[in-house]
Design an enzyme around this catalytic site. Structure first.
Site, mmCIF file in Angstrom:
data_model
loop_
_atom_site.group_PDB
_atom_site.id
_atom_site.type_symbol
_atom_site.label_atom_id
_atom_site.label_comp_id
_atom_site.label_asym_id
_atom_site.label_seq_id
_atom_site.Cartn_x
_atom_site.Cartn_y
_atom_site.Cartn_z
ATOM 1 N N HIS A 42 -37.587 1.636 -57.086
ATOM 2 C CA HIS A 42 -37.683 2.656 -58.040
ATOM 3 C C HIS A 42 -38.462 3.749 -57.459
ATOM 4 C CE1 HIS A 42 -38.487 4.898 -61.891
ATOM 5 N NE2 HIS A 42 -37.417 4.156 -62.318
ATOM 6 N N HIS A 49 -28.556 6.719 -60.741
ATOM 7 C CA HIS A 49 -29.436 6.754 -61.976
ATOM 8 C C HIS A 49 -28.818 5.957 -62.926
ATOM 9 C CE1 HIS A 49 -31.935 8.359 -65.020
ATOM 10 N NE2 HIS A 49 -31.406 9.868 -65.005
ATOM 11 N N ASP A 85 -32.526 -1.648 -64.351
ATOM 12 C CA ASP A 85 -30.865 -1.831 -64.340
ATOM 13 C C ASP A 85 -30.552 -3.411 -63.844
ATOM 14 O OD1 ASP A 85 -31.408 1.272 -62.854
ATOM 15 O OD2 ASP A 85 -30.286 0.927 -64.942
#
Ligand code: MLT
Length: 437
Positions: A307, A268, A363
């Site tokens: 994702h 996460h 990210d």
């Protein structure tokens, strides 16, 4: 009007059921009437990791994963990142509308009024080892704030909710900065409430002996944009935790600490730290093809790609790439960017990744920027938690004020033993604690 129903035939009984469809979905509870006989519990939906389960109705954030769309309260993330400040977006997420000038002034003033930490929080932080992970310190210190603000248990009192939500939003940068300073053995820097939210955070991080911290405006704006991009993301893992813990009517500090604990996981919020480790392992642009082969052979994971929701380019990644150019113009280009760009180029052209719809996510580039700004990788997730505190609190309050919501308590599919009994050998008179002393 189309017949908004679903007709199901149970082939075990030949019975047919007609379930209403609302907003394109059925209520799982409507499945319970489907029974093989009168003693049957009824049909449930079995959905590990909630891949196809809506836990709530929400008006906060909209994501279209196939089209790569992200909107906060209807506004495209691209427009908010380009034209708003983080505190304007925070107000939008919490209240549903962007603030007027007067509302923004009052909101910014209210946040500034709560940036200080109770002095006991500093003593609490001093108990951590110097190399304690900043995210563990952050989680613990946020939870400890519940001891400072016992009124936060009044979760049905709207004024008490809003006061403690404002306290949390104001204090998480201070907590994060104090954790960072503690890890370096530096003295804490108190908030300077003449500065903006991002500038004040930078002040508490990096001011040394100068009388007044002067933030580089490009870096401050880049941080503000990164905060906007990370503010909310509908029912992600940590938001789900915030809603679940909050549904027991726990205080917002304990609920936020739980959500931050979920965010700390490498799958996460910890993913941006893992991306940096991956780029370090690759080492140079020339090594990218060999690494891609190892990914395709299943030897290593490609961090920062793919994702659960986005099957297209994460719109936040695109904005972060633009922001990276602004930051590198000030800090100098992070050589890892060349590796990341080569990795993205190859992955977007390679059928293996295209077929699996693996695109860069938020990210993939955020860690490169944070590192160029001077942050150590173990601080990256704390930088994610600061803005996401706004999203968690918006989701929390929406859950508490939703008349359909109650304590979260999923069912299970039991796979264990049927009833069985102790054997004679297993049966024994329970020995008193003091027996045979
Ligand atoms: C997030 O922003 O929380 C991450 O993209 C994870 C998610 O949405 O599932």
């Amino acid at each position: 009007m189309a017949n908004e129903t679903l007709t199901i035939t149970d082939n075990r009984t030949r019975l047919t059921y007609t379930l209403p469809i609302t907003d394109g979905n059925i209520r799982s509870m409507d499945l319970r009437q489907i029974k093989k006989d009168a003693s049957d519990f009824g049909v449930m939906g079995y959905d590990p990791a909630f891949m196809n389960t809506a836990s709530c109705r929400s008006a906060i954030t909209f994501i279209d994963g196939d089209k790569g769309i992200l909107r906060y309260r209807g506004y495209p993330i691209e427009e908010l990142a380009e034209s708003c400040t983080f505190l304007q977006v925070a107000y939008l997420l919490l209240n549903g509308e962007l603030p007027t000038d007067n509302q923004l002034h009052d909101w910014e003033d209210s946040v500034r009024h709560h940036t200080m930490l109770h002095e006991t929080s500093k003593q609490f932080l001093e108990g951590f080892h110097h190399d304690a992970h900043p995210m563990s310190m952050f989680i613990s210190t946020v939870a400890a704030l519940a001891t400072v603000y016992p009124d936060s248990r009044n979760i049905h009192d709207a004024a008490a909710r809003r006061l403690n939500m404002t306290r949390l939003i104001a204090k998480v940068p201070t907590i994060a900065a104090y954790c960072y300073r503690h890890s370096l053995g530096y003295p804490y820097v108190y908030p300077d409430n003449e500065l903006s939210y991002a500038e004040n955070f930078m002040n508490m991080l990096w001011r040394m002996v100068e009388p007044k911290f002067r933030a580089n405006p490009v870096m401050a704006r880049a941080l503000d944009i990164l905060f906007i991009l990370h503010a909310d993301h509908e029912q992600n893992c940590s938001a789900n935790v915030m809603r679940s813990v909050g549904s027991s009517q726990a205080d917002p500090y304990s609920s936020t600490a739980a959500a931050a604990a979920a965010l700390s996981g490498p799958l996460h919020g910890g993913a941006n730290e893992e991306v940096l480790k991956m780029l370090d392992e690759i080492g140079s642009k020339d090594n990218v093809p060999a690494y891609v082969k190892k990914v395709k052979d299943g030897e290593v994971k490609l961090m920062g790609f793919g994702h659960r929701i986005y099957k297209n380019y994460d719109p936040r990644a695109r904005i972060i790439k633009w922001t990276a150019d602004q930051v590198f113009a000030v800090t100098g280009r992070n050589p890892k960017l060349d590796i990341a760009l080569e990795l993205e180029k190859i992955a977007l052209e390679d059928e293996y990744f295209v077929k699996r719809k693996l695109y860069p996510n938020v990210d993939f580039y955020s860690g490169i920027i944070y590192q160029a700004m001077g942050f150590k990788p173990d601080v990256f997730t704390v930088l994610f938690a600061i803005p996401r505190t706004v999203g968690w609190l918006a989701q929390w309050e929406e859950m508490l004020t939703d008349p359909e919501q109650k304590i979260a308590r999923p069912r299970q599919v039991y796979t264990g033993y049927a009833e069985r009994h102790l054997t004679t050998e297993q049966k024994s008179t329970p020995q008193s604690a003091t027996a045979n002393r």
